[in-house]
Design a protein around this motif. Structure first.
Motif, PDB file in Angstrom:
ATOM      1  N   LYS A 150       0.603  -3.428  -2.176  1.00 22.98           N
ATOM      2  CA  LYS A 150       1.959  -3.505  -2.712  1.00 22.98           C
ATOM      3  C   LYS A 150       1.974  -3.170  -4.213  1.00 22.98           C
ATOM      4  O   LYS A 150       1.186  -3.736  -4.979  1.00 22.98           O
ATOM      5  CB  LYS A 150       2.529  -4.909  -2.483  1.00 22.98           C
ATOM      6  N   HIS A 201       3.224  -3.705   7.267  1.00 23.90           N
ATOM      7  CA  HIS A 201       4.136  -4.268   6.271  1.00 23.90           C
ATOM      8  C   HIS A 201       3.810  -5.746   6.028  1.00 23.90           C
ATOM      9  O   HIS A 201       3.717  -6.198   4.879  1.00 23.90           O
ATOM     10  CB  HIS A 201       5.587  -4.104   6.753  1.00 23.90           C
ATOM     11  N   ARG A 251       0.667  -6.021   3.941  1.00 25.71           N
ATOM     12  CA  ARG A 251       0.879  -5.691   2.520  1.00 25.71           C
ATOM     13  C   ARG A 251       1.532  -6.852   1.775  1.00 25.71           C
ATOM     14  O   ARG A 251       1.142  -7.197   0.663  1.00 25.71           O
ATOM     15  CB  ARG A 251       1.749  -4.428   2.432  1.00 25.71           C
ATOM     16  N   GLU A 252       2.504  -7.494   2.432  1.00 25.29           N
ATOM     17  CA  GLU A 252       3.203  -8.612   1.790  1.00 25.29           C
ATOM     18  C   GLU A 252       2.269  -9.827   1.653  1.00 25.29           C
ATOM     19  O   GLU A 252       2.227 -10.473   0.606  1.00 25.29           O
ATOM     20  CB  GLU A 252       4.442  -9.007   2.601  1.00 25.29           C
TER      21      GLU A 252
END
Ligand code: XMP
Length: 332
Positions: A75, A229, A232-233
């Motif tokens: 990120k 996703h 990544r978070e």
């Protein structure tokens, strides 16, 4: 410059020694490239970033940096490359968002080595596509450092690499460049001292190692966009919390892995299936063996609370306590 580090070469440990090295390399690079353009694949890792900063100092906008976002970056990483190099250092920077190209090719591929090969090959193709669009480029800069040279010598002697690592070597036949490798006689600690002397941010120069295939080998099995996703978070939360409590400076490598399995969980009084996030935090000198860093429970609780409440799709957090051996550092 020869590929052998002279025994008399002093170890670069101070800003003064770094300044002298930079001055010498600026002269050498100018003499080597004249008024021609130099191309560089700028990943944002320590080595390519230091080469970029050094070459910007030597030849300014004759250096053309290409940053390929393969969609597997952590990120904020591509944004940081653009902010530092394009906005602060006025680099001639081409940004390529190739996320769809990579993720489409990787769809349904679960074998780790196949994933690595696809990512490495596509990286070269995207980079080569950009190179072909440019006129007047005769040189290719690379962030080769001395351990890379020593590793290639070992491989040439027939010792097998455990996993295939990729860089931009191996460009297609039609692209022939002379190499510019100003860091090739330096060890990593020296590269960092040089990077700081060139004014790069401390966090960038001392950042933890990140594999070429990026989050691709941490989103286990066949990569899906929703799980990538979530990874990544969750990884960003781990990094934020390690920075807050000072562990970022003490732990060599720390990251999140998300396997392709779900378990049942409960939220707002109903049952739902979610992925587990696996935390990994290791210390090592050379990545051949690794030990586990003790993380205070309070930190683990906070990370767990944040990941499970902030990241869609994750309902459990686990900690991998396995040293290397028997586990490797990465899960794939
Ligand atoms: P392992 O998992 O083999 O990892 O214990 C040792 C170190 O190598 C990194 N690693 C890679 N780096 N491309 C890279 O550039 C790769 O394919 C790759 N696989 C592992 C890993 O992050 C660790 O620092």
């Amino acid at each position: 410059m020869s590929n052998v580090r002279p025994e008399t070469m002093e170890r670069i440990t101070t800003p003064e020694l770094a300044a002298a090295f930079i001055e010498e390399q600026v002269k050498e690079v100018r003499a080597q490239v004249g008024d021609k353009k130099v191309l560089l694949a700028l990943s944002g890792g320590v080595d390519s970033s230091v080469v970029a900063a050094l070459l910007i100092k030597a030849i300014g906008r004759q250096l053309v940096c290409v940053h390929v976002n393969h969609g597997l970056m952590r990120k904020g990483e591509s944004e940081q490359v653009i902010e530092i190099f394009r906005n602060q250092l006025d680099a001639n920077l081409i940004y390529v968002d190739a996320t769809d190209r990579f993720l489409d090719l990787l769809a349904g591929v679960s074998d780790p080595e196949s994933k690595r090969k696809i990512i490495g090959k596509e990286f070269i193709e995207v980079f080569a596509d950009e190179a072909r669009k440019l006129d007047g480029v005769e040189f290719l800069a690379q962030g080769t450092i001395y351990p890379d040279i020593l590793e290639s010598i070992k491989q040439a002697e027939g010792k097998k690499a455990v996993k295939s690592h990729h860089n931009v070597g191996g460009l297609p036949e039609d692209l022939k460049f002379e190499l510019v490798e100003p860091l090739k006689l330096l060890f990593k600690d020296e590269v960092r001292v040089v990077g700081e002397a060139l004014g790069l941010p401390h966090a960038m120069v001392y950042r933890q190692p990140f594999p070429g295939p990026g989050l691709g080998v941490r989103c286990l099995g066949a990569i899906t966009r929703d799980r990538l996703h979530a990874l990544r978070e969750a990884d960003a939360i781990l990094r934020e919390e390690f920075a807050v409590c000072g562990l970022a400076e003490k732990v060599w490598q720390y990251f999140v892995v998300i396997p392709d399995i779900k378990s049942v969980g409960v939220k707002d009084d109903s049952r739902y299936e979610g992925w587990p996030a696996i935390l990994r935090a290791v210390n090592t000198k050379d990545a051949m063996t690794a030990t586990i860093e003790e993380i205070p429970y309070a930190v683990l609780h906070k990370i767990t609370a944040r990941i499970t409440s902030e990241v869609e799709g994750i309902n459990r957090v686990l900690m991998d306590l396995t040293p290397k051996p028997t586990g490797t550092i990465e899960w794939e």
